[in-house]
Design a protein around this motif. Structure first.
Motif, PDB file in Angstrom:
ATOM      1  N   PRO A  29       0.821  -1.217   0.000  1.00 56.51           N
ATOM      2  CA  PRO A  29       0.000   0.000   0.000  1.00 56.51           C
ATOM      3  C   PRO A  29       0.852   1.263   0.000  1.00 56.51           C
ATOM      4  O   PRO A  29       2.045   1.240   0.314  1.00 56.51           O
ATOM      5  CB  PRO A  29      -0.802  -0.122   1.306  1.00 56.51           C
ATOM      6  CG  PRO A  29      -0.725  -1.557   1.699  1.00 56.51           C
ATOM      7  CD  PRO A  29       0.586  -2.054   1.192  1.00 56.51           C
ATOM      8  N   GLU A  30       0.212   2.377  -0.341  1.00 55.71           N
ATOM      9  CA  GLU A  30       0.889   3.669  -0.263  1.00 55.71           C
ATOM     10  C   GLU A  30       1.334   3.922   1.174  1.00 55.71           C
ATOM     11  O   GLU A  30       0.696   3.472   2.130  1.00 55.71           O
ATOM     12  CB  GLU A  30      -0.052   4.780  -0.726  1.00 55.71           C
ATOM     13  CG  GLU A  30      -0.446   4.667  -2.194  1.00 55.71           C
ATOM     14  CD  GLU A  30      -1.393   5.778  -2.607  1.00 55.71           C
ATOM     15  OE1 GLU A  30      -1.575   6.710  -1.806  1.00 55.71           O
ATOM     16  OE2 GLU A  30      -1.944   5.701  -3.711  1.00 55.71           O
ATOM     17  N   ALA A  31       2.454   4.632   1.313  1.00 55.37           N
ATOM     18  CA  ALA A  31       3.008   4.901   2.642  1.00 55.37           C
ATOM     19  C   ALA A  31       3.430   6.361   2.716  1.00 55.37           C
ATOM     20  O   ALA A  31       4.054   6.890   1.786  1.00 55.37           O
ATOM     21  CB  ALA A  31       4.192   3.977   2.925  1.00 55.37           C
ATOM     22  N   SER A  32       3.110   6.995   3.829  1.00 57.38           N
ATOM     23  CA  SER A  32       3.371   8.434   3.969  1.00 57.38           C
ATOM     24  C   SER A  32       4.858   8.747   3.891  1.00 57.38           C
ATOM     25  O   SER A  32       5.243   9.822   3.404  1.00 57.38           O
ATOM     26  CB  SER A  32       2.799   8.939   5.291  1.00 57.38           C
ATOM     27  OG  SER A  32       3.380   8.262   6.393  1.00 57.38           O
ATOM     28  N   ALA A  33       5.717   7.840   4.367  1.00 54.97           N
ATOM     29  CA  ALA A  33       7.152   8.105   4.336  1.00 54.97           C
ATOM     30  C   ALA A  33       7.644   8.321   2.910  1.00 54.97           C
ATOM     31  O   ALA A  33       8.466   9.211   2.644  1.00 54.97           O
ATOM     32  CB  ALA A  33       7.910   6.949   4.988  1.00 54.97           C
ATOM     33  N   VAL A  38       8.377  12.208  -2.086  1.00 61.32           N
ATOM     34  CA  VAL A  38       7.966  12.576  -3.443  1.00 61.32           C
ATOM     35  C   VAL A  38       7.470  14.024  -3.484  1.00 61.32           C
ATOM     36  O   VAL A  38       7.789  14.781  -4.415  1.00 61.32           O
ATOM     37  CB  VAL A  38       6.873  11.592  -3.929  1.00 61.32           C
ATOM     38  CG1 VAL A  38       6.114  12.178  -5.115  1.00 61.32           C
ATOM     39  CG2 VAL A  38       7.503  10.259  -4.326  1.00 61.32           C
ATOM     40  N   GLU A  39       6.709  14.425  -2.477  1.00 63.15           N
ATOM     41  CA  GLU A  39       6.213  15.810  -2.422  1.00 63.15           C
ATOM     42  C   GLU A  39       7.372  16.797  -2.309  1.00 63.15           C
ATOM     43  O   GLU A  39       7.398  17.829  -2.985  1.00 63.15           O
ATOM     44  CB  GLU A  39       5.264  15.974  -1.227  1.00 63.15           C
ATOM     45  CG  GLU A  39       3.910  15.317  -1.401  1.00 63.15           C
ATOM     46  CD  GLU A  39       3.027  16.048  -2.396  1.00 63.15           C
ATOM     47  OE1 GLU A  39       3.345  17.199  -2.761  1.00 63.15           O
ATOM     48  OE2 GLU A  39       2.006  15.465  -2.817  1.00 63.15           O
ATOM     49  N   VAL A  40       8.333  16.483  -1.447  1.00 61.52           N
ATOM     50  CA  VAL A  40       9.490  17.367  -1.272  1.00 61.52           C
ATOM     51  C   VAL A  40      10.290  17.456  -2.564  1.00 61.52           C
ATOM     52  O   VAL A  40      10.706  18.556  -2.989  1.00 61.52           O
ATOM     53  CB  VAL A  40      10.375  16.859  -0.117  1.00 61.52           C
ATOM     54  CG1 VAL A  40      11.705  17.617  -0.087  1.00 61.52           C
ATOM     55  CG2 VAL A  40       9.655  17.016   1.207  1.00 61.52           C
ATOM     56  N   LEU A  41      10.499  16.305  -3.213  1.00 61.09           N
ATOM     57  CA  LEU A  41      11.265  16.301  -4.459  1.00 61.09           C
ATOM     58  C   LEU A  41      10.565  17.138  -5.534  1.00 61.09           C
ATOM     59  O   LEU A  41      11.213  17.894  -6.278  1.00 61.09           O
ATOM     60  CB  LEU A  41      11.452  14.869  -4.952  1.00 61.09           C
ATOM     61  CG  LEU A  41      12.226  14.711  -6.250  1.00 61.09           C
ATOM     62  CD1 LEU A  41      13.661  15.214  -6.091  1.00 61.09           C
ATOM     63  CD2 LEU A  41      12.215  13.260  -6.720  1.00 61.09           C
ATOM     64  N   SER A  64       5.171   5.272  -4.866  1.00 63.29           N
ATOM     65  CA  SER A  64       4.572   6.578  -4.577  1.00 63.29           C
ATOM     66  C   SER A  64       4.651   7.424  -5.836  1.00 63.29           C
ATOM     67  O   SER A  64       5.683   7.431  -6.513  1.00 63.29           O
ATOM     68  CB  SER A  64       5.306   7.256  -3.408  1.00 63.29           C
ATOM     69  OG  SER A  64       4.687   8.466  -3.067  1.00 63.29           O
ATOM     70  N   VAL A  65       3.568   8.145  -6.136  1.00 72.55           N
ATOM     71  CA  VAL A  65       3.541   8.914  -7.372  1.00 72.55           C
ATOM     72  C   VAL A  65       2.768  10.213  -7.163  1.00 72.55           C
ATOM     73  O   VAL A  65       1.728  10.228  -6.518  1.00 72.55           O
ATOM     74  CB  VAL A  65       2.920   8.084  -8.524  1.00 72.55           C
ATOM     75  CG1 VAL A  65       1.545   7.571  -8.155  1.00 72.55           C
ATOM     76  CG2 VAL A  65       2.880   8.873  -9.816  1.00 72.55           C
ATOM     77  N   LYS A  66       3.308  11.288  -7.703  1.00 72.16           N
ATOM     78  CA  LYS A  66       2.621  12.588  -7.714  1.00 72.16           C
ATOM     79  C   LYS A  66       2.515  13.051  -9.160  1.00 72.16           C
ATOM     80  O   LYS A  66       3.510  13.061  -9.883  1.00 72.16           O
ATOM     81  CB  LYS A  66       3.409  13.615  -6.890  1.00 72.16           C
ATOM     82  CG  LYS A  66       2.838  15.036  -6.973  1.00 72.16           C
ATOM     83  CD  LYS A  66       3.687  16.014  -6.187  1.00 72.16           C
ATOM     84  CE  LYS A  66       3.238  17.461  -6.437  1.00 72.16           C
ATOM     85  NZ  LYS A  66       1.848  17.701  -6.009  1.00 72.16           N
ATOM     86  N   GLY A  67       1.338  13.398  -9.573  1.00 76.25           N
ATOM     87  CA  GLY A  67       1.158  13.970 -10.896  1.00 76.25           C
ATOM     88  C   GLY A  67       0.683  12.996 -11.940  1.00 76.25           C
ATOM     89  O   GLY A  67       0.376  13.415 -13.066  1.00 76.25           O
ATOM     90  N   LEU A  68       0.595  11.704 -11.645  1.00 71.47           N
ATOM     91  CA  LEU A  68       0.061  10.718 -12.576  1.00 71.47           C
ATOM     92  C   LEU A  68      -1.011   9.904 -11.856  1.00 71.47           C
ATOM     93  O   LEU A  68      -0.936   9.693 -10.637  1.00 71.47           O
ATOM     94  CB  LEU A  68       1.158   9.779 -13.094  1.00 71.47           C
ATOM     95  CG  LEU A  68       2.210  10.381 -14.027  1.00 71.47           C
ATOM     96  CD1 LEU A  68       3.243   9.312 -14.392  1.00 71.47           C
ATOM     97  CD2 LEU A  68       1.565  10.951 -15.286  1.00 71.47           C
ATOM     98  N   ALA A  69      -1.982   9.396 -12.598  1.00 72.68           N
ATOM     99  CA  ALA A  69      -3.102   8.664 -12.009  1.00 72.68           C
ATOM    100  C   ALA A  69      -2.950   7.159 -12.175  1.00 72.68           C
ATOM    101  O   ALA A  69      -3.934   6.423 -12.112  1.00 72.68           O
ATOM    102  CB  ALA A  69      -4.411   9.133 -12.635  1.00 72.68           C
ATOM    103  N   VAL A  70      -1.739   6.677 -12.398  1.00 72.48           N
ATOM    104  CA  VAL A  70      -1.519   5.236 -12.571  1.00 72.48           C
ATOM    105  C   VAL A  70      -0.517   4.754 -11.528  1.00 72.48           C
ATOM    106  O   VAL A  70       0.257   5.538 -10.979  1.00 72.48           O
ATOM    107  CB  VAL A  70      -1.001   4.912 -13.988  1.00 72.48           C
ATOM    108  CG1 VAL A  70      -2.056   5.275 -15.029  1.00 72.48           C
ATOM    109  CG2 VAL A  70       0.312   5.637 -14.273  1.00 72.48           C
TER     110      VAL A  70
END
Length: 357
Positions: A29-33, A38-41, A64-70
């Protein structure tokens, strides 16, 4: 310099995939760590897309992914699959000008990726597992500070994965130690031949029952059993045959007594049975079941003629009127009485209780 220095590329890839599997990260599953990194990068590199990804056998999977829906894409269109082939940062300023990616469907079609920068995620033994990367919809470069941040955050991704790996190993070690402790405890309390409680463990259980009875629990019954003429079996057939008889007798005891009854090997050919919430008469009936089973059950397989055994039994009541030592002494006296009367019988404490002939 590339990683594919092994002459057998298939063997190298198998080892790389095994290294990835060892981290047990795929399809978790997704994990906040990871999400926080990813958010900082994305902020530092001013990039709309940032990903922690791992290159599996036939796919690129995103932890973990930011900006893509896959959460994954086929490996054959993955830019990161090229990034894991070399050390250091892998940067493509304009994908449309790079022959490796100019015809990639992710470049020519949606989402029209034009810029890529990735830092290797490398296992402890040097195998490339995936990348921490940023992507953009326009050609561009990274500043020196952004490059440094990309590599530093990739190191943090692997540091966190190593912590997860170490924690999992610690949990497994604790589980193994607990299993070993339980096994040692079992060995300390059970007879190795029969699996029954040994004398020490039976005494502890008996002492607990006597204490409960003194505090108001219902009375119980105590039974001491001796296999008749067992020494003759050992002397004539050998100790292996004697062990077989002991094991068969244990099986008959488990059949004759209730699951709640506590059976222990007292020593040699002597066995103790404690029957909670039972009267002496009820214990006598249990002893009678054992006598009947002994009368019809050969004690060893393939013996001609069949080998049968009998048992002498003494039964007393546990009613809280004495301590454990006194109960054991009374039971021993009753067993001795059964032997004096000719063996193959049960002698009970209370007068008038029948004994089998």
């Amino acid at each position: 310099m590339t990683y594919n220095t092994d002459p057998d590329a298939a063997e190298y890839e198998a080892r790389r995939l095994q290294a990835l599997a060892d981290y047990q990260i795929l399809d978790t599953p997704e994990a906040s760590a990871f999400d926080d990194l990813v958010e900082v990068l994305s902020l530092i590199c001013e990039a709309p897309i940032a990903i922690v990804n791992f290159i599996d056998r036939d796919r690129q999977w995103f932890k973990s992914v930011k900006g893509l829906a896959v959460r994954e894409t086929p490996r054959d269109i993955s830019i990161c699959a090229h990034a894991i082939l070399q050390r250091g940062l892998f940067i493509v300023p304009d994908t449309t000008l790079d022959p490796r990616f100019a015809s990639n469907p992710l470049v020519t079609g949606d989402p029209h990726l034009r810029f890529y920068a990735g830092a290797l995620l490398e296992s402890r033994d040097g195998y490339p597992l995936g990348t921490l990367c940023v992507l953009d919809y326009r050609p561009r470069e990274l500043s020196e500070r952004q490059r440094f941040a990309l590599q530093a955050l990739a190191n943090q991704v692997m540091a966190h994965m190593e912590l997860m790996y170490a924690h999992r190993e610690q949990v497994e070690l604790i589980s193994e130690l607990e299993a070993t402790r339980n096994e040692l405890a079992k060995l300390a309390t059970t007879d190795p031949l029969t699996g029954l409680l040994n004398r020490r463990a039976f005494e502890q259980r008996l002492d607990q029952e006597v204490s409960l009875i003194k505090r108001g629990a219902p009375p119980a019954a105590l039974m001491l059993i001796d296999l008749d003429h067992f020494k003759t079996v050992n002397d004539t057939l050998g100790h292996k045959a004697g062990d077989e008889v002991i094991v068969r007798f244990t099986e008959l005891c488990r059949e004759a007594f209730r699951q709640a009854d506590v059976i222990g090997r007292w020593g040699g050919d002597e066995f103790m049975v404690m029957l909670p919430r039972s009267s002496v008469v009820e214990a006598w009936h249990a002893a009678e079941r054992l006598h009947q089973l002994l009368a019809i059950t050969p004690m060893r397989d393939n013996d001609t003629p069949a080998c049968f055994s009998t048992a002498s039994i003494g039964v007393c009541s546990l009613n809280g009127s004495g301590n454990m030592e006194e109960c054991l002494h009374r039971t021993d006296e009753l067993l001795y009485r059964a032997k004096e009367l000719g063996r193959n019988r049960t002698v009970c404490e209370s007068e008038g209780t029948p004994s089998p002939p």
